[in-house]
Design a protein around this motif. Sequence first.
Motif, PDB file in Angstrom:
ATOM      1  N   ALA A  86       0.837  -1.486   0.231  1.00  0.00           N
ATOM      2  CA  ALA A  86      -0.318   0.267   0.115  1.00  0.00           C
ATOM      3  C   ALA A  86       0.722   1.355   0.028  1.00  0.00           C
ATOM      4  O   ALA A  86       2.151   1.410   0.663  1.00  0.00           O
ATOM      5  CB  ALA A  86      -0.936   0.522   1.588  1.00  0.00           C
ATOM      6  N   PRO A  87       0.154   2.437  -0.537  1.00  0.00           N
ATOM      7  CA  PRO A  87       1.715   4.006  -0.441  1.00  0.00           C
ATOM      8  C   PRO A  87       1.418   3.951   1.042  1.00  0.00           C
ATOM      9  O   PRO A  87       0.279   4.142   0.811  1.00  0.00           O
ATOM     10  CB  PRO A  87       0.144   4.585  -1.623  1.00  0.00           C
ATOM     11  N   SER A  88       2.820   4.802   1.310  1.00  0.00           N
ATOM     12  CA  SER A  88       3.153   5.180   2.596  1.00  0.00           C
ATOM     13  C   SER A  88       3.940   6.448   2.437  1.00  0.00           C
ATOM     14  O   SER A  88       4.805   5.535   1.321  1.00  0.00           O
ATOM     15  CB  SER A  88       3.239   3.981   2.833  1.00  0.00           C
ATOM     16  N   ILE A  89       4.654   6.458   3.715  1.00  0.00           N
ATOM     17  CA  ILE A  89       5.774   7.840   4.760  1.00  0.00           C
ATOM     18  C   ILE A  89       6.055   6.678   4.889  1.00  0.00           C
ATOM     19  O   ILE A  89       5.544   6.005   5.946  1.00  0.00           O
ATOM     20  CB  ILE A  89       5.467   8.966   4.730  1.00  0.00           C
ATOM     21  N   ARG A  90       7.385   6.232   4.740  1.00  0.00           N
ATOM     22  CA  ARG A  90       8.283   5.688   6.169  1.00  0.00           C
ATOM     23  C   ARG A  90       8.886   7.122   6.205  1.00  0.00           C
ATOM     24  O   ARG A  90       9.939   7.588   5.590  1.00  0.00           O
ATOM     25  CB  ARG A  90       9.093   5.278   5.774  1.00  0.00           C
ATOM     26  N   LEU A  91       9.194   7.236   8.157  1.00  0.00           N
ATOM     27  CA  LEU A  91       9.817   8.120   8.388  1.00  0.00           C
ATOM     28  C   LEU A  91      10.948   7.848   9.381  1.00  0.00           C
ATOM     29  O   LEU A  91      10.499   6.745   9.906  1.00  0.00           O
ATOM     30  CB  LEU A  91       9.433   9.691   9.282  1.00  0.00           C
ATOM     31  N   LEU A  92      12.218   7.994   9.206  1.00  0.00           N
ATOM     32  CA  LEU A  92      13.215   7.836  10.648  1.00  0.00           C
ATOM     33  C   LEU A  92      13.296   9.003  11.149  1.00  0.00           C
ATOM     34  O   LEU A  92      13.869  10.658  10.761  1.00  0.00           O
ATOM     35  CB  LEU A  92      14.439   7.772   9.284  1.00  0.00           C
ATOM     36  N   PRO A  93      13.110   8.815  12.365  1.00  0.00           N
ATOM     37  CA  PRO A  93      13.340   8.926  13.612  1.00  0.00           C
ATOM     38  C   PRO A  93      14.723   9.735  14.061  1.00  0.00           C
ATOM     39  O   PRO A  93      15.608   8.892  13.725  1.00  0.00           O
ATOM     40  CB  PRO A  93      12.501   8.485  14.642  1.00  0.00           C
ATOM     41  N   ILE A  94      14.355  10.795  14.491  1.00  0.00           N
ATOM     42  CA  ILE A  94      15.802  12.034  14.643  1.00  0.00           C
ATOM     43  C   ILE A  94      16.499  11.420  15.691  1.00  0.00           C
ATOM     44  O   ILE A  94      18.303  11.604  15.254  1.00  0.00           O
ATOM     45  CB  ILE A  94      14.997  13.496  15.133  1.00  0.00           C
ATOM     46  N   GLU A  95      16.154  10.722  16.791  1.00  0.00           N
ATOM     47  CA  GLU A  95      17.355   9.924  17.298  1.00  0.00           C
ATOM     48  C   GLU A  95      17.502   9.106  16.944  1.00  0.00           C
ATOM     49  O   GLU A  95      18.789   8.603  16.982  1.00  0.00           O
ATOM     50  CB  GLU A  95      16.121   9.222  19.090  1.00  0.00           C
ATOM     51  N   THR A  96      17.966   8.632  15.767  1.00  0.00           N
ATOM     52  CA  THR A  96      18.627   7.505  14.810  1.00  0.00           C
ATOM     53  C   THR A  96      19.770   8.455  14.723  1.00  0.00           C
ATOM     54  O   THR A  96      20.804   7.076  14.259  1.00  0.00           O
ATOM     55  CB  THR A  96      17.727   6.482  13.965  1.00  0.00           C
ATOM     56  N   ARG A  97      20.434   9.419  14.580  1.00  0.00           N
ATOM     57  CA  ARG A  97      21.043   9.553  14.142  1.00  0.00           C
ATOM     58  C   ARG A  97      22.590   9.428  15.370  1.00  0.00           C
ATOM     59  O   ARG A  97      23.455   9.622  15.056  1.00  0.00           O
ATOM     60  CB  ARG A  97      21.152  11.010  14.023  1.00  0.00           C
ATOM     61  N   LEU A  98      22.118   9.258  16.756  1.00  0.00           N
ATOM     62  CA  LEU A  98      21.977   8.720  17.627  1.00  0.00           C
ATOM     63  C   LEU A  98      23.429   7.533  17.624  1.00  0.00           C
ATOM     64  O   LEU A  98      23.529   7.393  18.751  1.00  0.00           O
ATOM     65  CB  LEU A  98      22.040   8.957  18.970  1.00  0.00           C
ATOM     66  N   GLN A  99      23.016   6.372  16.689  1.00  0.00           N
ATOM     67  CA  GLN A  99      23.271   5.288  16.192  1.00  0.00           C
ATOM     68  C   GLN A  99      24.838   5.380  15.725  1.00  0.00           C
ATOM     69  O   GLN A  99      24.479   6.053  14.426  1.00  0.00           O
ATOM     70  CB  GLN A  99      22.158   4.024  16.204  1.00  0.00           C
ATOM     71  N   GLU A 100      25.012   4.224  15.894  1.00  0.00           N
ATOM     72  CA  GLU A 100      26.693   3.957  14.918  1.00  0.00           C
ATOM     73  C   GLU A 100      25.352   3.187  13.419  1.00  0.00           C
ATOM     74  O   GLU A 100      26.348   2.025  13.484  1.00  0.00           O
ATOM     75  CB  GLU A 100      27.559   3.041  15.534  1.00  0.00           C
ATOM     76  N   ALA A 101      25.219   4.151  12.979  1.00  0.00           N
ATOM     77  CA  ALA A 101      24.534   3.198  11.944  1.00  0.00           C
ATOM     78  C   ALA A 101      24.621   4.240  10.860  1.00  0.00           C
ATOM     79  O   ALA A 101      24.477   6.138  11.091  1.00  0.00           O
ATOM     80  CB  ALA A 101      23.598   2.603  12.225  1.00  0.00           C
ATOM     81  N   SER A 102      24.883   3.954   9.372  1.00  0.00           N
ATOM     82  CA  SER A 102      23.935   5.006   8.380  1.00  0.00           C
ATOM     83  C   SER A 102      22.953   5.388   8.037  1.00  0.00           C
ATOM     84  O   SER A 102      22.010   4.286   8.293  1.00  0.00           O
ATOM     85  CB  SER A 102      25.628   4.960   7.355  1.00  0.00           C
ATOM     86  N   THR A 103      22.219   6.403   6.985  1.00  0.00           N
ATOM     87  CA  THR A 103      20.990   5.537   7.073  1.00  0.00           C
ATOM     88  C   THR A 103      20.626   4.425   5.672  1.00  0.00           C
ATOM     89  O   THR A 103      19.988   3.643   6.079  1.00  0.00           O
ATOM     90  CB  THR A 103      20.563   7.401   5.568  1.00  0.00           C
ATOM     91  N   ALA A 104      22.154   4.711   4.987  1.00  0.00           N
ATOM     92  CA  ALA A 104      21.416   2.846   4.328  1.00  0.00           C
ATOM     93  C   ALA A 104      21.358   1.623   5.251  1.00  0.00           C
ATOM     94  O   ALA A 104      21.019   0.650   4.301  1.00  0.00           O
ATOM     95  CB  ALA A 104      23.100   3.143   3.340  1.00  0.00           C
TER      96      ALA A 104
END
Length: 190
Positions: free
Chosen positions: A105-123
Amino acid sequence: MTSLAHQFEQYGAWRTGVLQSLAEFQSWLQQYDLYDATADDRVQRIQNVLKSDRLKVAFIAEFSRGKSELINAIFFADYGRRILPSSAGRTTMCPTELRYDEAEAPSIRLLPIETRLQEASTADFMEPGAAGSSHWTTVPLDPSSPEGMLAAFQHVVETTRVTPSVAESLGLYHENDPDAAWSVDADGMV
């Protein structure tokens, strides 16, 4: 002039047509006993590439450069009004995906700002089935309802108030930045 959205649709139709032609060719090979393990391997690889192929368009720029306006013009012009919120300043500070997939189904996916604190890239967060993919918030879209679309896209501009030290750790605040003063409210929050 053909719209970009229409060209995306044409690309999807082309891909479906290639898969159908490949299936017909596979049947023809089988009919004439020309289908062997090598042909099967090649057909499977081509099918896998075409089925897993996804067209992704990324809009990346500094804040207040017109990304939201461009997306509105390309994808939502037929609604006759802005669907994706846009305003002066920092509208969207987190990775946001506008998703269309024939299988979902069509959707928007949002990555919460708090994930910037993790040792991971957006990829890392984008990998299907990866631990990071569970961090995304999914908001369903109903393309047939302009009001529903407007309501869903309001999630894109939701804000979180944090202390200046947390904002700094997120990479969104630095006290020596000339624009920093306006971002701290009367309660000392960013």
